[in-house]
Write an enzyme that holds these catalytic residues in place. Sequence first.
Site, PDB file in Angstrom:
ATOM      1  CG  HIS A  90      -0.263  -0.175   2.523  1.00 34.57           C
ATOM      2  ND1 HIS A  90       0.158  -1.412   2.962  1.00 34.57           N
ATOM      3  CD2 HIS A  90       0.108   0.694   3.477  1.00 34.57           C
ATOM      4  CE1 HIS A  90       0.737  -1.289   4.138  1.00 34.57           C
ATOM      5  NE2 HIS A  90       0.740  -0.020   4.483  1.00 34.57           N
ATOM      6  CG  HIS A 129       1.198   5.211   4.276  1.00 40.96           C
ATOM      7  ND1 HIS A 129       0.454   5.172   5.443  1.00 40.96           N
ATOM      8  CD2 HIS A 129       1.885   4.049   4.230  1.00 40.96           C
ATOM      9  CE1 HIS A 129       0.682   4.032   6.070  1.00 40.96           C
ATOM     10  NE2 HIS A 129       1.552   3.325   5.353  1.00 40.96           N
TER      11      HIS A 129
HETATM   12  P1  5GP Z   1       2.003   0.299   7.368  1.00 42.46           P
HETATM   13  O1  5GP Z   1       2.390   0.464   8.806  1.00 42.46           O
HETATM   14  O2  5GP Z   1       1.906  -1.164   6.995  1.00 42.46           O
HETATM   15  O3  5GP Z   1       2.834   1.096   6.403  1.00 42.46           O
HETATM   16  O4  5GP Z   1       0.558   0.930   7.245  1.00 42.46           O
HETATM   17  C1  5GP Z   1      -0.580   0.284   7.693  1.00 42.46           C
HETATM   18  C2  5GP Z   1      -1.615   1.356   7.882  1.00 42.46           C
HETATM   19  O5  5GP Z   1      -2.876   0.738   7.939  1.00 42.46           O
HETATM   20  C3  5GP Z   1      -1.455   2.157   9.184  1.00 42.46           C
HETATM   21  O6  5GP Z   1      -1.298   3.532   8.892  1.00 42.46           O
HETATM   22  C4  5GP Z   1      -2.757   1.871   9.942  1.00 42.46           C
HETATM   23  O7  5GP Z   1      -3.248   2.997  10.628  1.00 42.46           O
HETATM   24  C5  5GP Z   1      -3.683   1.418   8.847  1.00 42.46           C
HETATM   25  N1  5GP Z   1      -4.698   0.471   9.275  1.00 42.46           N
HETATM   26  C6  5GP Z   1      -4.498  -0.629  10.057  1.00 42.46           C
HETATM   27  N2  5GP Z   1      -5.649  -1.289  10.221  1.00 42.46           N
HETATM   28  C7  5GP Z   1      -6.591  -0.593   9.514  1.00 42.46           C
HETATM   29  C8  5GP Z   1      -7.997  -0.801   9.320  1.00 42.46           C
HETATM   30  O8  5GP Z   1      -8.611  -1.753   9.808  1.00 42.46           O
HETATM   31  N3  5GP Z   1      -8.643   0.113   8.536  1.00 42.46           N
HETATM   32  C9  5GP Z   1      -8.000   1.183   7.985  1.00 42.46           C
HETATM   33  N4  5GP Z   1      -8.721   2.034   7.247  1.00 42.46           N
HETATM   34  N5  5GP Z   1      -6.679   1.397   8.153  1.00 42.46           N
HETATM   35  C10 5GP Z   1      -5.991   0.520   8.919  1.00 42.46           C
END
Ligand code: 5GP
Length: 112
Positions: free
Chosen positions: A98, A100
């Site tokens: 993903h 951001h």
């Molecule tokens: P990462 O840390 O893998 O780069 O980003 C994961 C992102 O997913 C985090 O910013 C976190 O807030 C978001 N996230 C985690 N669980 C959920 C969820 O159930 N729904 C949504 N909309 N975002 C989520």
Amino acid sequence: MSCLFCRIIEGAIPSTAVYQDEHCYAFADIHPQAPTHVLIAPRRHVESLASACDEDRALLGHLQWAAAEIARAKGLAKGYRVVVNTGEDGGQTVDHLHLHLLGGRALHWPPG
Ligand code: 5GP
Ligand code: ZN
């Protein structure tokens, strides 16, 4: 299906959709780190940028294009940041690729 973002993409877990097309689904981050914080994920399960393969090259470009489209739609004319946390040291917590998209405030650098 155990992948959180696959479940969000298929609609089994609710989310706030921001943009979608046949290749990707973009939705609001549940813990926003900026006034605009959107996650852009491919519909197809790809674990991370590190595991993207040759056939994902066009998809990776498409995700960046979607980020720019969403930024335009959100009116982020002053700028924004697109981040792909990758792997343990990169701070990736959800193992479904993903981007951001962060904007709406001045962002610091280095990010820490
Ligand atoms: P990462 O840390 O893998 O780069 O980003 C994961 C992102 O997913 C985090 O910013 C976190 O807030 C978001 N996230 C985690 N669980 C959920 C969820 O159930 N729904 C949504 N909309 N975002 C989520
Ligand atoms: Zn997935």
